[in-house]
Design an enzyme around this catalytic site. Structure first.
Site, short mmCIF file in Angstrom:
data_model
loop_
_atom_site.label_atom_id
_atom_site.label_comp_id
_atom_site.label_asym_id
_atom_site.label_seq_id
_atom_site.Cartn_x
_atom_site.Cartn_y
_atom_site.Cartn_z
N HIS A 84 -15.39 -88.58 17.54
CA HIS A 84 -14.39 -89.48 18.34
C HIS A 84 -15.18 -90.50 19.55
O HIS A 84 -16.48 -90.03 19.58
CB HIS A 84 -13.44 -88.67 19.12
CG HIS A 84 -13.96 -87.91 20.45
ND1 HIS A 84 -14.78 -86.89 20.41
CD2 HIS A 84 -13.81 -88.05 21.70
CE1 HIS A 84 -15.01 -86.47 21.44
NE2 HIS A 84 -14.50 -87.25 22.52
N GLN A 138 -14.52 -93.05 22.99
CA GLN A 138 -13.66 -93.45 24.27
C GLN A 138 -13.20 -94.78 24.44
O GLN A 138 -14.15 -95.73 24.14
CB GLN A 138 -13.87 -92.77 25.38
CG GLN A 138 -13.91 -90.98 25.34
CD GLN A 138 -14.08 -90.46 26.56
OE1 GLN A 138 -13.58 -90.32 27.52
NE2 GLN A 138 -15.57 -89.75 26.53
#
Length: 357
Positions: A185, A187
């Site tokens: 992931h 951000q």
């Protein structure tokens, strides 16, 4: 690309990005969640003329859970996560422990010397894949391309929020970087100010334009494309180790056409970025005996200022200076901001070019 939006149990927005138009998701969140903290503050440092974010509530955020308790994996029967759906391609959602919030408030006003204001803005998590064991480097090209579309979508949406001055898409990978969740992931931060690094870069670009009449970043790219520090290239992109690299392993990826933001890239440029970026990441991971920790940072123009000076590019760098050694920011770097590097950029570029893929 299919785009689906919903709300989590505490009101946060979640957005699914799918390659297939017939993709379907569970949109309700069965969890009982407390309200998201809106107590972040911004305090101005008068010595460095910079805003510093105070977010004490983040001390309680999730820290290195085991894989079977990962909050970024899809939900399963009896175990709801941050993603209510039981499957997804790419998904973005507001951070449960945000440094910045569109609902931020504070009763503290500060002083004339050190003013304080609410930590307004937005912080999102962007999951690159539902596969917990994946990394960006292992994504199929079509999956990585979907991530690029998500970056563009979120950059557009977040830039339109009241008070947002800059959107920053990034990825931290590896425990050595300080990552607290191992799921693949990144951000996205929407800041209510132009960040110090971008401010300084654009000041340099402004001085260069006043002196030469040219764009600083375009001149850097032209010089690097003709030199020995190129790692890989395509028709529309070049990846190179910068001449004054600060980090042991550092590569910058520039499009050949000056654009201000990810949203300005055309389809061909987005396709070629994926090819080049996956190539560079695989070279990173092949350097040593384990996947390399890194930070990948997109440099986009501010929302409202200096868009003609800016030049979209991605900076990718690692603290790993050998298979068993890390580069620490010690006295000179942390105390004075004066970097001392242990590896010549030309040598790093040669190693990355020669690495076996």
């Amino acid at each position: 690309m299919k785009r689906t939006t919903a709300r989590l149990a505490d009101g946060r927005e979640i957005i699914y990005f799918d390659r297939r138009d017939d993709a379907a998701h569970r949109l309700d969140d069965p969890r009982d969640l407390p309200p998201v903290s809106t107590t972040s503050q911004l305090r101005h440092d008068p010595v460095l003329d910079e805003w510093v974010t105070m977010a004490g509530h983040r001390q309680t955020r999730t820290f290195m859970p085991p894989a079977d308790l990962c909050p970024l994996c899809p939900s399963t029967p009896g175990r709801p996560t941050e993603v209510p759906s039981e499957q997804y391609d790419v998904v973005a959602f507001e951070n449960r422990f945000p440094s910045l919030s569109t609902r931020a408030t504070t009763d503290v006003t500060g002083t004339d010397l050190v003013p304080v204001r609410p930590g307004s803005g937005r912080c999102e998590v962007l999951c690159f894949s539902s596969d917990h064991t994946a990394s960006f480097a292992t994504l199929a090209p079509e999956q990585a391309r979907l991530v690029v579309e998500a970056w563009a979508d979120r950059s557009t949406e977040l830039s339109a929020l009241p008070g947002v001055e800059q959107v920053f898409c990034f990825e931290n990978r590896g425990e050595e970087i300080g990552v607290t969740l191992s799921h693949p992931h990144g951000q996205i931060y929407a800041y209510p100010f132009v960040t110090p690094r971008t401010t300084r870069m654009l000041e340099s670009a402004r001085r260069h334009r006043e002196r030469t009449g040219r764009n600083l970043f375009a001149d850097i790219l032209a010089e690097e494309r003709a030199g020995e520090r190129v790692v890989a290239r395509t028709e529309h992109w070049t990846a190179f180790v910068p001449a004054a690299a600060r980090w042991p392993i550092e590569v910058h990826l520039y499009p050949h056409r000056q654009v201000a933001a990810i949203t300005d890239l055309d389809d061909t440029e987005r396709d070629e970025f994926v090819d080049l970026y996956l190539d560079v990441l695989k070279r990173f991971d092949a350097l040593y005996d384990a996947p390399i920790p890194y930070i990948a940072a997109w440099h986009q123009a501010p929302v409202r200022t200096d868009r003609g000076l800016a030049y979209l590019h991605l900076q990718l760098y690692s603290v790993k200076r050998a298979a068993d050694k890390l580069k620490y920011l010690a006295g000179s770097e942390s105390g004075m901001g004066a970097f001392i590097t242990d590896m010549l950029p030309e040598d790093v570029a040669a190693r990355l070019r020669k690495v076996f893929l």
